[in-house]
Design a protein around this motif. Structure first.
Motif, PDB file in Angstrom:
ATOM      1  N   THR A  87       0.828  -1.206   0.000  1.00  0.00           N
ATOM      2  CA  THR A  87       0.000   0.000   0.000  1.00  0.00           C
ATOM      3  C   THR A  87       0.861   1.254   0.000  1.00  0.00           C
ATOM      4  OG1 THR A  87      -1.725  -1.187   1.227  1.00  0.00           O
ATOM      5  CG2 THR A  87      -1.853   1.215   1.183  1.00  0.00           C
ATOM      6  N   ILE A  88       1.864   1.293   0.863  1.00  0.00           N
ATOM      7  CA  ILE A  88       2.705   2.493   0.987  1.00  0.00           C
ATOM      8  C   ILE A  88       3.583   2.686  -0.241  1.00  0.00           C
ATOM      9  CG2 ILE A  88       4.578   3.556   2.297  1.00  0.00           C
ATOM     10  CD1 ILE A  88       3.440   2.247   4.792  1.00  0.00           C
ATOM     11  N   LEU A  89       4.287   1.624  -0.666  1.00  0.00           N
ATOM     12  CA  LEU A  89       5.227   1.771  -1.776  1.00  0.00           C
ATOM     13  C   LEU A  89       4.520   2.104  -3.087  1.00  0.00           C
ATOM     14  CD1 LEU A  89       7.833  -1.084  -1.101  1.00  0.00           C
ATOM     15  CD2 LEU A  89       7.983   1.351  -0.570  1.00  0.00           C
ATOM     16  N   TYR A  90       3.380   1.471  -3.344  1.00  0.00           N
ATOM     17  CA  TYR A  90       2.643   1.804  -4.563  1.00  0.00           C
ATOM     18  C   TYR A  90       2.202   3.265  -4.547  1.00  0.00           C
ATOM     19  CZ  TYR A  90       2.233  -2.871  -6.626  1.00  0.00           C
ATOM     20  OH  TYR A  90       2.498  -4.071  -7.235  1.00  0.00           O
ATOM     21  N   ASN A  91       1.691   3.725  -3.408  1.00  0.00           N
ATOM     22  CA  ASN A  91       1.215   5.104  -3.340  1.00  0.00           C
ATOM     23  C   ASN A  91       2.353   6.097  -3.472  1.00  0.00           C
ATOM     24  OD1 ASN A  91      -1.708   5.243  -3.063  1.00  0.00           O
ATOM     25  ND2 ASN A  91      -1.436   4.089  -1.186  1.00  0.00           N
ATOM     26  N   VAL A  92       3.507   5.784  -2.901  1.00  0.00           N
ATOM     27  CA  VAL A  92       4.672   6.657  -3.066  1.00  0.00           C
ATOM     28  C   VAL A  92       5.057   6.741  -4.547  1.00  0.00           C
ATOM     29  CG1 VAL A  92       7.142   6.896  -2.596  1.00  0.00           C
ATOM     30  CG2 VAL A  92       5.571   6.323  -0.738  1.00  0.00           C
ATOM     31  N   GLN A 251      -9.454  -5.491  -9.699  1.00  0.00           N
ATOM     32  CA  GLN A 251     -10.039  -5.825 -10.987  1.00  0.00           C
ATOM     33  C   GLN A 251      -8.987  -6.009 -12.079  1.00  0.00           C
ATOM     34  OE1 GLN A 251     -13.395  -6.353 -11.462  1.00  0.00           O
ATOM     35  NE2 GLN A 251     -12.756  -7.134 -13.456  1.00  0.00           N
ATOM     36  N   VAL A 252      -7.981  -5.122 -12.109  1.00  0.00           N
ATOM     37  CA  VAL A 252      -6.989  -5.203 -13.178  1.00  0.00           C
ATOM     38  C   VAL A 252      -6.194  -6.515 -13.136  1.00  0.00           C
ATOM     39  CG1 VAL A 252      -4.903  -4.129 -14.143  1.00  0.00           C
ATOM     40  CG2 VAL A 252      -6.837  -2.701 -13.456  1.00  0.00           C
ATOM     41  N   PRO A 253      -5.734  -6.983 -11.962  1.00  0.00           N
ATOM     42  CA  PRO A 253      -5.045  -8.298 -11.926  1.00  0.00           C
ATOM     43  C   PRO A 253      -6.003  -9.483 -11.947  1.00  0.00           C
ATOM     44  CG  PRO A 253      -4.360  -6.868 -10.105  1.00  0.00           C
ATOM     45  CD  PRO A 253      -5.604  -6.295 -10.676  1.00  0.00           C
ATOM     46  N   MET A 254      -7.310  -9.195 -12.114  1.00  0.00           N
ATOM     47  CA  MET A 254      -8.337 -10.236 -12.191  1.00  0.00           C
ATOM     48  C   MET A 254      -8.412 -11.081 -10.913  1.00  0.00           C
ATOM     49  SD  MET A 254      -9.884  -9.895 -15.051  1.00  0.00           S
ATOM     50  CE  MET A 254      -9.702  -9.124 -16.659  1.00  0.00           C
ATOM     51  N   ASN A 255      -8.035 -10.503  -9.781  1.00  0.00           N
ATOM     52  CA  ASN A 255      -8.110 -11.181  -8.482  1.00  0.00           C
ATOM     53  C   ASN A 255      -7.399 -12.535  -8.503  1.00  0.00           C
ATOM     54  OD1 ASN A 255      -8.859 -11.460  -5.778  1.00  0.00           O
ATOM     55  ND2 ASN A 255     -10.797 -12.454  -6.289  1.00  0.00           N
ATOM     56  N   GLN A 256      -6.256 -12.578  -9.155  1.00  0.00           N
ATOM     57  CA  GLN A 256      -5.492 -13.820  -9.251  1.00  0.00           C
ATOM     58  C   GLN A 256      -4.700 -14.067  -7.965  1.00  0.00           C
ATOM     59  OE1 GLN A 256      -5.452 -16.095 -11.782  1.00  0.00           O
ATOM     60  NE2 GLN A 256      -7.089 -14.898 -12.749  1.00  0.00           N
ATOM     61  N   GLY A 257      -4.923 -15.215  -7.347  1.00  0.00           N
ATOM     62  CA  GLY A 257      -4.250 -15.537  -6.096  1.00  0.00           C
ATOM     63  C   GLY A 257      -2.745 -15.598  -6.218  1.00  0.00           C
ATOM     64  N   ALA A 258      -2.237 -15.975  -7.390  1.00  0.00           N
ATOM     65  CA  ALA A 258      -0.795 -16.075  -7.589  1.00  0.00           C
ATOM     66  C   ALA A 258      -0.106 -14.716  -7.525  1.00  0.00           C
ATOM     67  CB  ALA A 258      -0.494 -16.739  -8.935  1.00  0.00           C
ATOM     68  N   LEU A 259      -0.883 -13.632  -7.651  1.00  0.00           N
ATOM     69  CA  LEU A 259      -0.303 -12.291  -7.693  1.00  0.00           C
ATOM     70  C   LEU A 259      -0.445 -11.544  -6.375  1.00  0.00           C
ATOM     71  CD1 LEU A 259      -1.715 -11.177 -11.181  1.00  0.00           C
ATOM     72  CD2 LEU A 259       0.462 -12.301 -10.697  1.00  0.00           C
ATOM     73  N   TYR A 260      -0.986 -12.178  -5.358  1.00  0.00           N
ATOM     74  CA  TYR A 260      -1.270 -11.484  -4.109  1.00  0.00           C
ATOM     75  C   TYR A 260      -0.029 -10.850  -3.478  1.00  0.00           C
ATOM     76  CZ  TYR A 260      -6.073 -13.260  -3.828  1.00  0.00           C
ATOM     77  OH  TYR A 260      -7.400 -13.530  -4.060  1.00  0.00           O
ATOM     78  N   SER A 261       1.128 -11.429  -3.668  1.00  0.00           N
ATOM     79  CA  SER A 261       2.333 -10.893  -3.026  1.00  0.00           C
ATOM     80  C   SER A 261       2.674  -9.488  -3.523  1.00  0.00           C
ATOM     81  CB  SER A 261       3.527 -11.830  -3.280  1.00  0.00           C
ATOM     82  OG  SER A 261       3.795 -11.943  -4.667  1.00  0.00           O
ATOM     83  N   THR A 262       2.235  -9.138  -4.726  1.00  0.00           N
ATOM     84  CA  THR A 262       2.530  -7.799  -5.268  1.00  0.00           C
ATOM     85  C   THR A 262       1.273  -6.976  -5.565  1.00  0.00           C
ATOM     86  OG1 THR A 262       2.651  -8.739  -7.502  1.00  0.00           O
ATOM     87  CG2 THR A 262       4.722  -8.470  -6.302  1.00  0.00           C
ATOM     88  N   THR A 263       0.083  -7.557  -5.423  1.00  0.00           N
ATOM     89  CA  THR A 263      -1.147  -6.802  -5.718  1.00  0.00           C
ATOM     90  C   THR A 263      -2.056  -6.653  -4.508  1.00  0.00           C
ATOM     91  OG1 THR A 263      -2.357  -8.785  -6.441  1.00  0.00           O
ATOM     92  CG2 THR A 263      -1.119  -7.575  -8.126  1.00  0.00           C
ATOM     93  N   ASN A 264      -1.743  -7.330  -3.420  1.00  0.00           N
ATOM     94  CA  ASN A 264      -2.600  -7.270  -2.238  1.00  0.00           C
ATOM     95  C   ASN A 264      -2.289  -6.012  -1.434  1.00  0.00           C
ATOM     96  OD1 ASN A 264      -4.674  -8.269  -0.736  1.00  0.00           O
ATOM     97  ND2 ASN A 264      -3.481  -9.812   0.344  1.00  0.00           N
ATOM     98  N   THR A 265      -3.300  -5.186  -1.177  1.00  0.00           N
ATOM     99  CA  THR A 265      -3.165  -3.978  -0.372  1.00  0.00           C
ATOM    100  C   THR A 265      -4.153  -4.051   0.789  1.00  0.00           C
ATOM    101  OG1 THR A 265      -4.789  -2.769  -1.698  1.00  0.00           O
ATOM    102  CG2 THR A 265      -2.481  -2.620  -2.387  1.00  0.00           C
ATOM    103  N   ILE A 266      -4.143  -3.035   1.630  1.00  0.00           N
ATOM    104  CA  ILE A 266      -5.035  -3.053   2.793  1.00  0.00           C
ATOM    105  C   ILE A 266      -6.492  -3.136   2.351  1.00  0.00           C
ATOM    106  CG2 ILE A 266      -5.859  -1.710   4.767  1.00  0.00           C
ATOM    107  CD1 ILE A 266      -3.036  -0.589   5.065  1.00  0.00           C
ATOM    108  N   ASP A 267      -6.874  -2.377   1.336  1.00  0.00           N
ATOM    109  CA  ASP A 267      -8.271  -2.367   0.890  1.00  0.00           C
ATOM    110  C   ASP A 267      -8.710  -3.713   0.322  1.00  0.00           C
ATOM    111  OD1 ASP A 267      -7.254   0.702   0.307  1.00  0.00           O
ATOM    112  OD2 ASP A 267      -9.312   0.617   1.009  1.00  0.00           O
ATOM    113  N   THR A 268      -7.892  -4.292  -0.526  1.00  0.00           N
ATOM    114  CA  THR A 268      -8.275  -5.582  -1.114  1.00  0.00           C
ATOM    115  C   THR A 268      -8.251  -6.692  -0.068  1.00  0.00           C
ATOM    116  OG1 THR A 268      -5.974  -5.993  -1.818  1.00  0.00           O
ATOM    117  CG2 THR A 268      -7.432  -4.932  -3.402  1.00  0.00           C
TER     118      THR A 268
END
Length: 315
Positions: A87-92, A251-268
């Motif tokens: 969450t922090i690094l993406y927003n920065v 939505q953009v990563p299509m909620n793929q579980g394999a991508l959670y390490s780089t797409t999971n944020t506090i909101d999701t």
């Protein structure tokens, strides 16, 4: 006493005349103020849900009190570090890259004239008007393993093997940053462009007479004059640094579980937890946590700006 009464009467008449004079403006403000009150202030008593074990049958105030237990959901899980880091690094990254690109695009657009300027403005703003669902499918059209444009056209022409984009987390920080920039820069640059249009042209005319190049005009005139706007928008973005664009990361990563390490944020993470456990209180606790941290960050950033340049601070 009579003089005091006369002075009070004159002040009252002056206030009444001022009110009547600005009445059309107050009427124009009214819908926005009503929306602000309903959307931002009426729900405030509901914050108590964050400190209760919410039960729909008992209602908000009848549900049992659990204190800070709901906040443990964000801090005691194994994913706490990952979602906070993302969450922090993406927003920065979004703040730095999107702000830089928005300023650059606004400066370029300010140099254009006639129909070309309107066409480019519309084209740049268009992505911001698209829903995240449509953007998700546009990204999928590029990165689909079987039918994607990149695998079937670019990589194939280069003699490279297809890449399974939706199962490779390492690519998604770059993809998400690019998509965010493509979607947001057009809207952000409008604010800077409007500010640029209000600058006194005599500054630039004087600089030209003195032999200043275009880059020198940007460096010594445009950017210093834009500084208050840049600081204000940056501080507003800092206030939401613990929030994320839900659609972008879900939505953009299509909620793929394999991508959670780089797409999971506090909101999701909270959304998925809400779907799995149905715990409204934990979701409310996350919202309170994000708001408090954002408030503290805005105050801290404003305090820092005040020490550096008091005139550029919000308060």
């Amino acid at each position: 006493m009579k003089n005091m009464a006369r002075v009070k009467s004159q002040k009252s008449q002056k206030r009444r005349k001022t009110f009547v004079r600005f009445l059309p403006i107050y009427i124009l403000m009214l819908p926005g103020l009503i929306y602000l009150f309903i959307n931002n202030y009426m729900p405030l008593p509901g914050l108590v849900i964050a400190f209760k074990q919410y039960n729909a049958g008992k209602g908000i105030y009848g549900s049992p009190w659990v204190g800070l237990k709901n906040f443990e959901y964000l801090f005691t899980t194994s994913d706490a570090f990952v979602i906070t880091r993302n969450t922090i690094l993406y927003n920065v990254a979004f703040i730095v890259i999107n702000t830089t690109l928005a300023i650059a695009v606004a400066i370029v657009l300010s140099e254009l004239e006639g129909k070309r300027k309107k066409v480019y403005q519309s084209a740049i703003l268009l992505p911001n008007l698209l829903s995240t669902v449509i953007i998700g499918y546009l990204v999928f059209a590029f990165f689909s393993v079987e039918n994607g444009f990149i695998n079937n056209t670019i990589l194939k022409a280069l003699g490279k093997d297809p890449v399974s984009w939706y199962s490779e987390p390492k690519y998604w920080p770059f993809i998400l940053i690019f998509v965010s920039a493509w979607k947001s820069v057009g809207y952000n640059c409008i604010v800077y462009l409007a500010t640029l249009m209000g600058f006194d042209k005599s500054f630039y005319e004087s600089a030209k007479i003195d032999g200043a190049t275009r880059w020198q005009q940007i460096k010594y005139i445009t950017l210093p004059l834009l500084r208050p706007t840049i600081i204000m928008l940056t501080m507003m973005a800092i206030g939401r640094i613990f929030y994320s664009d839900f659609g972008l990361f879900y939505q953009v990563p299509m909620n793929q579980g394999a991508l959670y390490s780089t797409t999971n944020t506090i909101d999701t993470y909270v959304y998925r937890g809400l779907l799995q456990m149905g715990n409204v209180s934990m979701s409310a606790a996350a919202g309170v946590y994000q708001s408090i941290v954002g408030f503290i960050l805005v105050l801290g950033a404003n305090l820092l700006v005040r020490k550096i340049d008091r005139d550029s601070a919000l308060i």
